[in-house]
Design a protein around this motif. Structure first.
Motif, PDB file in Angstrom:
ATOM      1  N   GLY A  64       0.808  -1.221   0.000  1.00  0.00           N
ATOM      2  CA  GLY A  64       0.000   0.000   0.000  1.00  0.00           C
ATOM      3  C   GLY A  64       0.835   1.262   0.000  1.00  0.00           C
ATOM      4  O   GLY A  64       0.312   2.353  -0.245  1.00  0.00           O
ATOM      5  N   TYR A  65       2.139   1.128   0.290  1.00  0.00           N
ATOM      6  CA  TYR A  65       3.045   2.272   0.336  1.00  0.00           C
ATOM      7  C   TYR A  65       4.040   2.191  -0.822  1.00  0.00           C
ATOM      8  O   TYR A  65       4.617   1.138  -1.108  1.00  0.00           O
ATOM      9  CB  TYR A  65       3.851   2.295   1.632  1.00  0.00           C
ATOM     10  N   LEU A  66       4.247   3.328  -1.465  1.00  0.00           N
ATOM     11  CA  LEU A  66       5.279   3.520  -2.472  1.00  0.00           C
ATOM     12  C   LEU A  66       5.274   2.429  -3.531  1.00  0.00           C
ATOM     13  O   LEU A  66       4.343   2.319  -4.292  1.00  0.00           O
ATOM     14  CB  LEU A  66       6.648   3.641  -1.791  1.00  0.00           C
ATOM     15  N   PHE A  67       6.303   1.586  -3.561  1.00  0.00           N
ATOM     16  CA  PHE A  67       6.529   0.692  -4.693  1.00  0.00           C
ATOM     17  C   PHE A  67       6.085  -0.743  -4.431  1.00  0.00           C
ATOM     18  O   PHE A  67       6.268  -1.603  -5.291  1.00  0.00           O
ATOM     19  CB  PHE A  67       8.008   0.730  -5.082  1.00  0.00           C
TER      20      PHE A  67
ATOM     21  N   GLY B 130      -5.458  12.585  -2.117  1.00  0.00           N
ATOM     22  CA  GLY B 130      -4.837  12.055  -3.318  1.00  0.00           C
ATOM     23  C   GLY B 130      -5.013  12.933  -4.536  1.00  0.00           C
ATOM     24  O   GLY B 130      -4.454  12.637  -5.599  1.00  0.00           O
ATOM     25  N   SER B 131      -5.777  14.015  -4.393  1.00  0.00           N
ATOM     26  CA  SER B 131      -6.076  14.836  -5.563  1.00  0.00           C
ATOM     27  C   SER B 131      -5.395  16.199  -5.549  1.00  0.00           C
ATOM     28  O   SER B 131      -5.478  16.930  -6.534  1.00  0.00           O
ATOM     29  CB  SER B 131      -7.598  15.048  -5.673  1.00  0.00           C
ATOM     30  N   ASN B 132      -4.694  16.551  -4.459  1.00  0.00           N
ATOM     31  CA  ASN B 132      -4.071  17.873  -4.406  1.00  0.00           C
ATOM     32  C   ASN B 132      -2.821  17.838  -3.532  1.00  0.00           C
ATOM     33  O   ASN B 132      -2.894  17.448  -2.357  1.00  0.00           O
ATOM     34  CB  ASN B 132      -5.056  18.904  -3.861  1.00  0.00           C
ATOM     35  N   PRO B 133      -1.662  18.225  -4.049  1.00  0.00           N
ATOM     36  CA  PRO B 133      -0.428  18.130  -3.263  1.00  0.00           C
ATOM     37  C   PRO B 133      -0.379  19.083  -2.074  1.00  0.00           C
ATOM     38  O   PRO B 133       0.275  18.779  -1.071  1.00  0.00           O
ATOM     39  CB  PRO B 133       0.667  18.467  -4.283  1.00  0.00           C
ATOM     40  N   ILE B 134      -1.043  20.226  -2.156  1.00  0.00           N
ATOM     41  CA  ILE B 134      -1.041  21.146  -1.017  1.00  0.00           C
ATOM     42  C   ILE B 134      -1.884  20.570   0.130  1.00  0.00           C
ATOM     43  O   ILE B 134      -1.537  20.695   1.308  1.00  0.00           O
ATOM     44  CB  ILE B 134      -1.558  22.539  -1.434  1.00  0.00           C
ATOM     45  N   SER B 135      -2.980  19.911  -0.202  1.00  0.00           N
ATOM     46  CA  SER B 135      -3.766  19.233   0.827  1.00  0.00           C
ATOM     47  C   SER B 135      -2.936  18.144   1.496  1.00  0.00           C
ATOM     48  O   SER B 135      -2.950  17.981   2.730  1.00  0.00           O
ATOM     49  CB  SER B 135      -5.023  18.611   0.209  1.00  0.00           C
ATOM     50  N   LEU B 136      -2.192  17.397   0.683  1.00  0.00           N
ATOM     51  CA  LEU B 136      -1.334  16.341   1.215  1.00  0.00           C
ATOM     52  C   LEU B 136      -0.261  16.937   2.116  1.00  0.00           C
ATOM     53  O   LEU B 136       0.046  16.388   3.193  1.00  0.00           O
ATOM     54  CB  LEU B 136      -0.695  15.590   0.045  1.00  0.00           C
TER      55      LEU B 136
ATOM     56  N   PHE C 227       4.072  11.166  -5.849  1.00  0.00           N
ATOM     57  CA  PHE C 227       4.500  10.487  -7.071  1.00  0.00           C
ATOM     58  C   PHE C 227       3.945   9.060  -7.156  1.00  0.00           C
ATOM     59  O   PHE C 227       3.621   8.590  -8.247  1.00  0.00           O
ATOM     60  CB  PHE C 227       6.032  10.439  -7.148  1.00  0.00           C
ATOM     61  N   CYS C 228       3.846   8.401  -6.028  1.00  0.00           N
ATOM     62  CA  CYS C 228       3.393   7.003  -6.009  1.00  0.00           C
ATOM     63  C   CYS C 228       1.896   6.874  -5.741  1.00  0.00           C
ATOM     64  O   CYS C 228       1.383   5.741  -5.672  1.00  0.00           O
ATOM     65  CB  CYS C 228       4.159   6.221  -4.951  1.00  0.00           C
TER      66      CYS C 228
ATOM     67  N   SER D  88      -4.003   4.246  -0.419  1.00  0.00           N
ATOM     68  CA  SER D  88      -3.796   2.824  -0.121  1.00  0.00           C
ATOM     69  C   SER D  88      -2.974   2.593   1.135  1.00  0.00           C
ATOM     70  O   SER D  88      -2.766   1.442   1.541  1.00  0.00           O
ATOM     71  CB  SER D  88      -3.120   2.126  -1.310  1.00  0.00           C
ATOM     72  N   SER D  89      -2.526   3.668   1.789  1.00  0.00           N
ATOM     73  CA  SER D  89      -1.647   3.514   2.955  1.00  0.00           C
ATOM     74  C   SER D  89      -2.395   3.469   4.282  1.00  0.00           C
ATOM     75  O   SER D  89      -1.793   3.174   5.311  1.00  0.00           O
ATOM     76  CB  SER D  89      -0.627   4.658   2.999  1.00  0.00           C
TER      77      SER D  89
END
Length: 396
Positions: free
Chosen positions: A155-158, A266-272, A302-303, A308-309
């Motif tokens: 669920g994380y990264l790769f 998952g839809s906005n990097p500033i929210s993340l 990026f991932c 999924s985490s």
């Protein structure tokens, strides 16, 4: 690359892994950051730090600017790639295949002790980069007394995400990790270490897999004082760790509305940045550098990792919390525990003794939730002291 050769012939295929984010993905991220507006000023976001209201608008404004103009992803990527990493495939109990990504420091010594180290949320295997660097400065490939494995949790990264058509829990992760360690040639026994979600994975490895001979934790969660402690008569009483835990309602959002929060972040990097950056700022004893925080968040972006985490939260706080009842059972596996005072749930050693076969513990005066990231030398010292004490007995 040094430290990259397994000591035995693996029964699983190992594909060397190099992180390389395409330029198009970097450009897209910068465009999204640039186009994301900052919300208007409010009483809450202009007094956030002093009032404990979360991320402040001023911090967000400065961090956004640095992310666009000062942050160097390629420099961080190069640091990550300086450690050996691999992708392999392991099979779960139902015969389903999962790709598992992991970094590793393999020793040339055949008698080196295998240890698997599990990260938590909002972490990643890069929590252990500093610890890997300390290990490499302390031991040559020929002298290293351990084989160290740092997987990316499914669920994380790769690593593969949880499946779309069935439940997936910490028990599933532990099964895959046990298969990973056996596949690397460590079927005679290994040790496990973890904090946060990684502590639950580590607990499950010790509880359900005989090949895991001992465990070390730097976090252990009790939602109320366990029986056998002086505090047990005050189930929601005064202890600092309970008071602090009540400030972190994020876990209920993850547990009860995982789809909503997953889609939002998952839809906005500033929210993340807001949601995850807050955790690194508030949960650390000393706030990590912005480069470190932004590397975690950039990797999550990026991932597409965030949605999924957070699957494990439903098993602790949400709709599936009854499924993980084994967490309440006594842990017979020899356990070591490191107490860090700025942990989000700073559980006292005498609490841990009621639920574990606790054979080693140490209390520190500094350090927070991200122990491997914040104080890698200290955590390594603890793990080494624990290993020296317990491995001669459990490996017989």
């Amino acid at each position: 690359m040094p430290y990259s050769t397994p000591p035995f012939s693996p029964t699983i295929s190992l594909e060397p892994f190099t992180l390389s984010i395409p330029d198009n993905d970097l450009d897209e991220l910068k465009t999204l950051i640039r186009l994301s507006r900052l919300p208007k000023k409010t009483y809450e976001n202009t007094h956030a730090e002093e009032k404990g209201f979360g991320v402040g608008r001023e911090w967000l404004e400065g961090t956004k600017k640095y992310w666009l103009e000062g942050y160097d992803w390629r420099k961080q990527e190069s640091r990550i790639n300086s450690q050996p990493a691999f992708i392999t495939t392991v099979t779960n109990s139902d015969g389903l295949e999962y790709k598992i990504h992991f970094a590793a420091l393999f020793s040339k010594r055949k008698d080196a002790i295998p240890i698997i180290l599990s990260h938590g949320w909002p972490g990643a295997f890069i929590e252990f980069l500093g610890l890997m660097e300390v290990v490499r400065s302390k031991y040559s490939e020929e002298e290293l007394p351990y084989h160290l494995i740092f997987p990316s949790t499914p669920g994380y990264l790769f690593s593969s995400p949880p499946p779309l058509d069935r439940e997936f829990s910490v028990r599933d992760v532990a099964y895959l990790y046990d298969q990973l360690m056996k596949g690397l040639g460590f079927g005679d026994g290994y040790m496990a270490q973890g904090g946060d979600v990684g502590s639950h994975i580590t607990n499950e490895l010790g509880r359900s897999h005989n090949t895991c001979k001992a465990i070390h934790l730097n976090m252990r969660v009790f939602q109320s004082p366990p029986e056998g402690t002086p505090e047990s008569s005050q189930p929601w009483g005064i202890p600092e760790f309970l008071t602090r835990m009540q400030k972190f309602g994020y876990n209920l959002e993850h547990a009860t509305r995982p789809s909503t929060i997953g889609l939002v972040l998952g839809s906005n990097p500033i929210s993340l940045l807001c949601w995850i950056g807050e955790k690194f700022v508030e949960w650390s004893d000393e706030t990590p550098p912005l480069d470190t925080i932004l590397t975690f968040i950039s990797l999550y972006w990026f991932c597409d990792t965030f949605p999924s985490s957070i699957f494990s939260y439903r098993y602790g706080f949400g709709s599936q919390r009854h499924v993980q009842s084994a967490e309440k059972e006594y842990q017979n596996t020899p356990t070591g525990y490191s107490y860090f005072p700025k942990e989000i749930v700073p559980t006292p050693v005498h609490f841990v003794k009621t639920a574990h076969n606790l054979v080693w513990s140490r209390e520190h005066k500094a350090g927070g939730h991200f122990a491997a990231l914040e104080v890698p030398e200290t955590l390594l010292d603890d793990v080494e002291d624990f290993v020296k004490q317990v491995w001669p007995e459990v490996s017989k």
